[in-house]
Design an enzyme around this catalytic site. Structure first.
Site, PDB file in Angstrom:
ATOM      1  N   HIS A   1      41.769  49.085  36.141  1.00  0.00           N
ATOM      2  CA  HIS A   1      40.655  48.182  35.801  1.00  0.00           C
ATOM      3  C   HIS A   1      41.099  46.720  35.876  1.00  0.00           C
ATOM      4  O   HIS A   1      40.383  45.878  36.439  1.00  0.00           O
ATOM      5  CB  HIS A   1      40.134  48.499  34.405  1.00  0.00           C
ATOM      6  CG  HIS A   1      39.109  47.524  33.900  1.00  0.00           C
ATOM      7  ND1 HIS A   1      37.766  47.666  34.148  1.00  0.00           N
ATOM      8  CD2 HIS A   1      39.243  46.381  33.178  1.00  0.00           C
ATOM      9  CE1 HIS A   1      37.107  46.661  33.600  1.00  0.00           C
ATOM     10  NE2 HIS A   1      37.977  45.863  32.990  1.00  0.00           N
ATOM     11  N   GLU A   2      42.259  46.422  35.321  1.00  0.00           N
ATOM     12  CA  GLU A   2      42.750  45.040  35.355  1.00  0.00           C
ATOM     13  C   GLU A   2      43.084  44.609  36.779  1.00  0.00           C
ATOM     14  O   GLU A   2      42.888  43.441  37.134  1.00  0.00           O
ATOM     15  CB  GLU A   2      43.970  44.892  34.442  1.00  0.00           C
ATOM     16  CG  GLU A   2      43.687  45.179  32.974  1.00  0.00           C
ATOM     17  CD  GLU A   2      42.505  44.386  32.433  1.00  0.00           C
ATOM     18  OE1 GLU A   2      42.267  43.256  32.904  1.00  0.00           O
ATOM     19  OE2 GLU A   2      41.812  44.903  31.534  1.00  0.00           O
TER      20      GLU A   2
ATOM     21  N   HIS B   1      40.108  43.223  38.468  1.00  0.00           N
ATOM     22  CA  HIS B   1      39.863  41.793  38.253  1.00  0.00           C
ATOM     23  C   HIS B   1      40.680  40.946  39.222  1.00  0.00           C
ATOM     24  O   HIS B   1      40.203  39.905  39.702  1.00  0.00           O
ATOM     25  CB  HIS B   1      40.211  41.409  36.814  1.00  0.00           C
ATOM     26  CG  HIS B   1      39.232  41.897  35.796  1.00  0.00           C
ATOM     27  ND1 HIS B   1      37.877  41.685  35.902  1.00  0.00           N
ATOM     28  CD2 HIS B   1      39.412  42.611  34.645  1.00  0.00           C
ATOM     29  CE1 HIS B   1      37.256  42.226  34.868  1.00  0.00           C
ATOM     30  NE2 HIS B   1      38.163  42.795  34.089  1.00  0.00           N
TER      31      HIS B   1
ATOM     32  N   HIS C   1      39.199  38.330  41.955  1.00  0.00           N
ATOM     33  CA  HIS C   1      39.681  36.953  42.079  1.00  0.00           C
ATOM     34  C   HIS C   1      40.061  36.636  43.519  1.00  0.00           C
ATOM     35  O   HIS C   1      39.717  35.572  44.049  1.00  0.00           O
ATOM     36  CB  HIS C   1      40.887  36.744  41.151  1.00  0.00           C
ATOM     37  CG  HIS C   1      41.401  35.351  41.140  1.00  0.00           C
ATOM     38  ND1 HIS C   1      42.743  35.045  41.160  1.00  0.00           N
ATOM     39  CD2 HIS C   1      40.759  34.149  41.137  1.00  0.00           C
ATOM     40  CE1 HIS C   1      42.904  33.728  41.158  1.00  0.00           C
ATOM     41  NE2 HIS C   1      41.715  33.170  41.144  1.00  0.00           N
TER      42      HIS C   1
END
Length: 227
Positions: free
Chosen positions: A100-101, A104, A108
């Protein structure tokens, strides 16, 4: 001293209940699947590194950070920070949160608009969130103009919470897609990963609901002062 009951407080009750439920749900779900080992046996750090490299993000480093569920991606330093249980863990919860991270980080890199927009709000929200209640309190004892300014400032914080929802949902969707596409989880484990990430998403839904209902309450209070 007698204090008159504020009926607008009732508006916040659903948000309070949802926030309480979300907190319990994410903790119990994470702890449950922290004990379920993934069949591939990769750690959260290994899964994160693999997905990052597969997406050409070799420049994103991975670090261990303290705390529980403190995992996050720092776009300024391009660092993925994973909690101890996630970094070293080989459980379904560990690899799901790690992926999940990474989602991100991919957002980005791809300039995903909701993320770009949310990040642009950070400086504004940092100021407005602290200043809004000062103006709101001044509005209660002084001019209604201060109350209007406070509500306007608080609206920026509400917008931030709302725009966070598609950012988090999309990161979870990317996480599942990457885990499946790279054969990091099995078909049965995909369902378990979704449970972990859906539980985590509840906390963001609760935060957005709380902010929206608090804004509604402030508007009702403001309008009642006009009557």
């Amino acid at each position: 001293m007698y204090y008159r009951f504020d009926p607008t407080f009732i508006i916040l009750i659903p948000a309070i209940i949802l926030a309480f439920y979300a907190q319990i749900k994410v903790q119990t779900t994470f702890n449950e699947y922290l004990r379920v080992e993934s069949l591939r046996g990769y750690t959260g750090a290994e899964v994160a590194r693999y997905i990052l490299d597969r997406n050409g993000l070799n420049n994103v480093s991975i670090e261990v950070t303290g705390g529980m569920l403190s995992d996050h991606y720092d776009p300024r330093s391009r660092v993925l920070r994973l909690s101890n249980d996630v970094y070293y863990g080989t459980s379904i919860a560990s690899i799901s949160v790690a992926a999940h991270e990474v989602g991100h980080a991919i957002q980005h890199a791809n300039a995903y608009f909701p993320l770009v927009f949310r990040n642009s709000l950070v400086p504004i929200v940092n100021i407005s969130s602290s200043m809004s209640w000062i103006f709101i309190m001044m509005g209660f004892v002084a001019s209604r103009l201060f109350l209007d300014i406070g509500i306007l400032l608080f609206s920026a914080a509400v917008l931030f919470q709302v725009i966070t929802l598609p950012v988090e949902f999309n990161a979870s969707s990317r996480a599942i897609d990457e885990l499946v596409a790279n054969n990091l989880i099995t078909f049965d484990e995909e369902k378990l990963s979704k449970r972990v990430l859906n539980a985590a998403a509840l906390t963001y839904i609760a935060a957005a609901a709380s902010a929206i209902l608090q804004l509604l309450r402030l508007v009702l209070i403001r309008n009642s002062r006009d009557d």
